[in-house]
Design a protein around this motif. Structure first.
Motif, PDB file in Angstrom:
ATOM      1  N   ARG A  95       0.730  -1.208  -0.095  1.00  0.00           N
ATOM      2  CA  ARG A  95       0.047   0.088  -0.052  1.00  0.00           C
ATOM      3  C   ARG A  95       0.892   1.127   0.087  1.00  0.00           C
ATOM      4  N   ALA A  96       1.964   1.148   0.848  1.00  0.00           N
ATOM      5  CA  ALA A  96       3.148   2.332   0.846  1.00  0.00           C
ATOM      6  C   ALA A  96       3.349   2.497  -0.642  1.00  0.00           C
TER       7      ALA A  96
ATOM      8  N   GLU B 128       2.166   1.727  -3.423  1.00  0.00           N
ATOM      9  CA  GLU B 128       1.170   2.025  -4.117  1.00  0.00           C
ATOM     10  C   GLU B 128       1.087   3.789  -4.161  1.00  0.00           C
ATOM     11  N   GLU B 129       1.012   4.187  -2.680  1.00  0.00           N
ATOM     12  CA  GLU B 129       0.879   5.760  -2.457  1.00  0.00           C
ATOM     13  C   GLU B 129       1.927   6.247  -3.347  1.00  0.00           C
TER      14      GLU B 129
ATOM     15  N   SER C 174       0.751   2.234   6.507  1.00  0.00           N
ATOM     16  CA  SER C 174       1.450   2.317   5.222  1.00  0.00           C
ATOM     17  C   SER C 174       1.838   3.885   4.828  1.00  0.00           C
ATOM     18  N   GLY C 175       0.941   4.629   5.441  1.00  0.00           N
ATOM     19  CA  GLY C 175       1.122   5.999   5.142  1.00  0.00           C
ATOM     20  C   GLY C 175       2.502   6.695   5.766  1.00  0.00           C
TER      21      GLY C 175
ATOM     22  N   ALA D 117       5.132   5.078   3.375  1.00  0.00           N
ATOM     23  CA  ALA D 117       5.208   6.025   2.437  1.00  0.00           C
ATOM     24  C   ALA D 117       5.947   7.420   2.615  1.00  0.00           C
ATOM     25  N   GLU D 118       5.524   7.944   3.451  1.00  0.00           N
ATOM     26  CA  GLU D 118       6.179   9.085   3.926  1.00  0.00           C
ATOM     27  C   GLU D 118       7.764   8.951   4.131  1.00  0.00           C
TER      28      GLU D 118
ATOM     29  N   ARG E 140       9.401   8.463   0.683  1.00  0.00           N
ATOM     30  CA  ARG E 140       9.442   9.849   0.103  1.00  0.00           C
ATOM     31  C   ARG E 140      10.554  10.809   0.520  1.00  0.00           C
TER      32      ARG E 140
END
Ligand code: NI
Length: 215
Positions: free
Chosen positions: A95-96, A98-99, A197-198, A201-202, A205
């Protein structure tokens, strides 16, 4: 009518010890290995995470760490019979990624089995194609010795947990951490499996932004 007959009290004890070891390792890693903080051992040698490997991919091909130079890696140790933690961690990673959208292509996720006895390349090939796992996930297996050596290099603990009640007969207790390694194979930071997952992702990034700023 002793507890030994069912084995249940022993199992509870083993699980408790395993959980304690997991918590200690996880906590130690989180405190010790926050990004960009040099960590010193008592003898002043920096703690190193990761290392070279030559293993067999789920495609049957032999691959080594050198094959991935130039790409940041997301390295996770687990096993295909894992009932919960491994699938949840891999789905969270998916999910990460994908984000991240197209930026996700920078990363190569790797699943190193801690159960090479059952996790043959064929078993891994089925597993890495599971719904909700990262698209380009590569499963890696090897001999018991090769796997143990690489796990040691990543400070990953694992051991067999007998479970006669389970269809799997035994499970593996294991450290559940996603390691971000840079394009030179050097350790950047860990993500624990409890992180959502957020946040992964962070973190990814931020890593890309930092990398591009340094370039
Ligand atoms: Ni697992």
């Amino acid at each position: 009518m002793t507890g030994n007959r069912s084995g249940a009290p022993n199992r509870v004890l083993i699980v408790a010890i395993a959980a304690l070891i997991g918590a200690l390792v996880g906590t130690a890693l989180l405190y010790a290995l926050s990004p960009r903080t040099p960590v010193m051992r008592v003898d002043d040698t920096p703690v190193e995470i990761g290392g070279p490997f030559t293993l067999t991919a789920h495609t049957g091909e032999e691959v080594s760490d050198a094959d991935f130079r130039g790409r940041p890696l997301l390295v996770y140790f687990g096993f295909t019979y894992c009932p919960d933690v491994c699938p949840l961690s891999l789905q969270s990673l998916a999910r990460a990624l994908e984000e991240l959208g197209p930026d996700a292509e920078a990363f190569q996720p790797l699943l190193v089995t801690v159960d090479p006895q059952r996790d043959t390349p064929e078993a891994l090939a089925v597993y890495v194609a599971s719904n909700g796992f990262p698209d380009n996930l590569i499963g890696l297996t090897g001999t018991e010795e090769e796997i143990r050596a690489l796990a040691d290099a990543y400070l990953v603990e694992y051991f067999v947990l007998e479970d006669e009640d389970s269809y799997a007969e035994y499970l593996m207790e294991h450290t559940s951490i996603i390691y971000l390694m840079d394009e030179n194979g050097d350790f950047v930071r860990p993500f624990t499996h409890t992180i959502d997952s957020g946040e992964i992702a962070e973190g990814l990034r931020r890593y890309l932004a930092q990398r591009d700023a340094d370039a």
